[in-house]
Design an enzyme around this catalytic site. Structure first.
Site, short mmCIF file in Angstrom:
data_model
loop_
_atom_site.label_atom_id
_atom_site.label_comp_id
_atom_site.label_asym_id
_atom_site.label_seq_id
_atom_site.Cartn_x
_atom_site.Cartn_y
_atom_site.Cartn_z
N GLU A 280 0.83 -1.22 0.00
CA GLU A 280 0.00 0.00 0.00
C GLU A 280 0.86 1.26 0.00
O GLU A 280 0.75 2.08 0.92
CB GLU A 280 -0.90 0.00 1.24
CG GLU A 280 -1.80 -1.21 1.39
CD GLU A 280 -2.49 -1.27 2.75
OE1 GLU A 280 -2.08 -0.56 3.69
OE2 GLU A 280 -3.46 -2.04 2.88
N PRO A 281 1.70 1.46 -1.00
CA PRO A 281 2.55 2.66 -0.99
C PRO A 281 1.74 3.91 -1.35
O PRO A 281 0.86 3.87 -2.20
CB PRO A 281 3.58 2.36 -2.08
CG PRO A 281 2.83 1.50 -3.06
CD PRO A 281 1.89 0.66 -2.23
N ARG A 283 3.07 7.81 -0.27
CA ARG A 283 4.04 8.90 -0.38
C ARG A 283 5.15 8.62 -1.41
O ARG A 283 5.51 9.50 -2.17
CB ARG A 283 4.68 9.12 1.00
CG ARG A 283 5.47 10.39 1.14
CD ARG A 283 6.18 10.41 2.51
NE ARG A 283 5.30 10.16 3.62
CZ ARG A 283 4.69 11.12 4.33
NH1 ARG A 283 4.89 12.37 4.04
NH2 ARG A 283 3.90 10.79 5.33
N ARG A 320 1.58 20.26 6.03
CA ARG A 320 2.63 19.43 6.64
C ARG A 320 3.62 20.21 7.51
O ARG A 320 3.97 19.74 8.59
CB ARG A 320 3.36 18.60 5.58
CG ARG A 320 2.42 17.61 4.85
CD ARG A 320 3.17 16.65 3.95
NE ARG A 320 4.01 15.76 4.71
CZ ARG A 320 5.31 15.90 4.89
NH1 ARG A 320 5.96 16.88 4.30
NH2 ARG A 320 5.96 15.06 5.62
N TYR A 324 3.43 18.82 11.14
CA TYR A 324 4.49 17.88 11.54
C TYR A 324 5.85 18.56 11.66
O TYR A 324 6.86 17.86 11.81
CB TYR A 324 4.65 16.77 10.49
CG TYR A 324 3.40 16.09 10.03
CD1 TYR A 324 2.56 15.45 10.94
CD2 TYR A 324 3.07 16.02 8.68
CE1 TYR A 324 1.42 14.79 10.51
CE2 TYR A 324 1.94 15.36 8.24
CZ TYR A 324 1.12 14.75 9.15
OH TYR A 324 0.01 14.09 8.73
N CYS A 349 -3.28 34.11 9.71
CA CYS A 349 -3.04 34.76 10.99
C CYS A 349 -2.78 33.74 12.08
O CYS A 349 -3.58 33.56 13.01
CB CYS A 349 -4.23 35.65 11.33
SG CYS A 349 -4.35 36.96 10.12
N GLU A 350 -1.67 33.03 11.93
CA GLU A 350 -1.17 32.09 12.92
C GLU A 350 0.34 32.06 12.74
O GLU A 350 0.82 31.96 11.61
CB GLU A 350 -1.66 30.66 12.62
CG GLU A 350 -3.12 30.45 12.78
CD GLU A 350 -3.45 29.32 13.74
OE1 GLU A 350 -2.55 28.85 14.47
OE2 GLU A 350 -4.62 28.93 13.73
N TYR A 378 0.02 14.00 0.56
CA TYR A 378 -0.41 14.66 1.78
C TYR A 378 -0.31 16.18 1.63
O TYR A 378 0.05 16.89 2.56
CB TYR A 378 0.40 14.15 2.99
CG TYR A 378 0.34 12.63 3.09
CD1 TYR A 378 -0.82 12.01 3.52
CD2 TYR A 378 1.41 11.83 2.70
CE1 TYR A 378 -0.91 10.63 3.58
CE2 TYR A 378 1.32 10.44 2.75
CZ TYR A 378 0.17 9.85 3.19
OH TYR A 378 0.08 8.48 3.24
C1 LIG Z 1 -1.43 6.01 5.16
C2 LIG Z 1 -1.47 4.56 4.90
C3 LIG Z 1 -0.68 3.99 3.89
C4 LIG Z 1 0.28 4.79 3.06
O1 LIG Z 1 1.39 5.23 3.76
P1 LIG Z 1 2.60 5.91 2.95
O2 LIG Z 1 3.56 6.26 3.99
O3 LIG Z 1 2.06 7.09 2.23
O4 LIG Z 1 3.14 4.88 2.01
C5 LIG Z 1 -0.80 2.63 3.66
N1 LIG Z 1 -1.64 1.86 4.39
C6 LIG Z 1 -2.41 2.37 5.38
C7 LIG Z 1 -3.32 1.47 6.12
C8 LIG Z 1 -2.35 3.72 5.66
O5 LIG Z 1 -3.10 4.22 6.65
#
Ligand SMILES: *Cc1c(COP(=O)(O)O)cnc(C)c1O
Length: 426
Positions: A280-281, A283, A320, A324, A349-350, A378
């Protein structure tokens, strides 16, 4: 590598000068590169070749839609054979709208509502990643009532410190995600018995922007052990979802592991598992495929410190840094080689609306264009309308052409959805 490069002294997205996009669409605006998205998709797949070789199976790569849910972006990745990892009904509809086949859609998330579970069942998605026994029972009941069977894995929490920012760490015992490893066998056993559910494996995702493979390898080793234990308990384990999390370089000094390093580690860690793997990539695919293009409103003299370069993008467009403390490289679109040290801030205004402090950058003046790099993941998706600013538009570049793939939603259009009730009318 990305396709945002200087040509004849001006930053381009592929073959399009960024100044042209600024003129046509206005600023701030997110600009994505199709060639970069495709390149990242290809490099990720190539990185997994050792896994394909070792397992004899093609894994499912499900793009984490939350990192960039733009339908055009999803379409580009869908055409590369990617599936989608979604975390809400809204994302599920986006993935389907982009033409991603339902059987390549994985539904993650700790708070799926009954309505969202039902939507997933109706659309016959490929996999639900269940995050609690409560959710598992609800899904099983819903499915059984309709004579359906949900394909599912159980997401486990391996209690591993991903060594990333605490707000994007998801695999420690105190985080809300997944089933603690110590309870996994029991919960799996209970859910596996339920009609309506084909609980066929496990899932793990320990966090985002990981710059070190070691926590992932530790988590995968725990998953491997659990798969063995579950099989010993008599369960048929055919699927394992290894999540996302691979980091990207936000600055030149950062050297995240490459997809090839990652693939080699995964091949090692999953040796002999004999399962269908899902990744599940997010980023790592979208991050460096986008920039946030902005114009300098003015340069204001500092108090004791450096001048403030005030840009027309703000924390509502790119959250971001405020959220973060994240770093985004900031480059002039037409660099002059003169340098300055500046605080880069937005108009909100922050004090938190600060993109960088004491940053050495190319010298910039009022009216000039610049980009925040690595803004494809993101970025736009976290935008808000705070300070009654509109929603930032998105552009996709493809060679010499570009198109607006998300309109700017102006502040008055947002206001149009508001009502003054009768009891306030005199
Ligand atoms: C956010 C998320 C991802 C993706 O994470 P990346 O750091 O963007 O690769 C994959 N799986 C789940 C369950 C997530 O919540």
């Amino acid at each position: 590598m990305d396709h945002f490069q200087l040509r004849n002294g001006e930053l381009h997205a592929e073959d399009v000068p960024l100044s042209r996009i600024a003129e046509d669409v206005g600023t701030p605006v997110y600009v994505y590169s199709r060639a970069t998205l495709e390149r990242h998709a290809r490099v990720f797949r190539e990185g997994l070749e050792p896994v394909v070789k070792a397992s004899g199976r093609e894994p499912l790569v499900a793009f984490a839609v939350k990192s960039n849910p733009n339908v055009a972006v999803l379409k580009v990745l869908g055409r590369q054979g990617f599936g989608a990892d979604v975390v809400s009904g809204g994302e599920l509809v986006r993935a389907l709208t982009a033409g991603i086949p339902a059987d390549k859609i994985v539904f993650s998330g700790v708070g799926k509502t009954r309505g969202e579970l039902q939507l997933g069942l109706e659309k016959a998605i490929g996999q639900f990643n269940i995050e609690s026994s409560e959710e598992g029972r609800e899904l099983a009941e819903l499915a059984a009532d309709q004579g359906l069977e949900a394909q599912a894995t159980l997401r486990i929490n391996p209690d591993v410190d991903a060594k990333t920012h605490e707000k994007i760490s998801t695999g420690r015992a105190e985080n809300k995600f997944g089933i603690p490893l110590v309870r996994a066998r029991e919960v799996f056993g209970d859910l596996a018995r339920l009609p309506g559910l084909n609980l066929r494996g496990v899932a793990v995702h320990i966090g985002s922007q990981l710059l070190d493979l070691e926590p992932l390898e530790t988590a995968f080793a725990k998953v491997g052990k659990l798969v063995k234990d579950l099989r010993a308990d008599g369960h048929a384990i055919t699927h394992v979802d290894l999540g996302g999390g691979l980091g990207v370089p936000y600055k030149a000094s950062e050297k995240p592991p490459s997809p090839a390093d990652y693939g080699a580690m995964v091949a090692r860690a999953t040796e002999g598992w004999d399962v269908h793997l899902t990744f599940e990539p997010g980023r790592v695919i979208a991050g460096n495929a986008g920039v946030l293009l902005t114009r300098v409103v003015r340069v204001k003299r500092g108090g004791n410190g450096p001048p403030f370069v005030i840009v027309d993008a703000a924390m509502n467009d790119l959250a971001r840094p405020a959220m973060y403390g994240a770093w985004h490289d900031f480059d002039a679109v037409s660099p002059t080689r003169n340098r300055m040290v500046a605080n880069i801030v937005g108009p909100i205004c922050e004090t938190g609306d600060t993109f960088a402090t004491d940053r050495e950058i190319e010298a910039l003046q009022s009216g000039e264009l610049a980009v925040f790099r690595t803004a494809g993941a993101y970025g736009a998706t976290m935008a808000s309308s705070y300070n009654s600013r509109g929603f930032v538009p998105e552009v996709l570049v493809d060679g010499e052409q570009f198109a607006v793939v998300a309109d700017r939603i102006p502040a008055d259009a947002i206001m149009d959805a508001e009502r003054v009730p009768d009891f306030l009318l005199d």
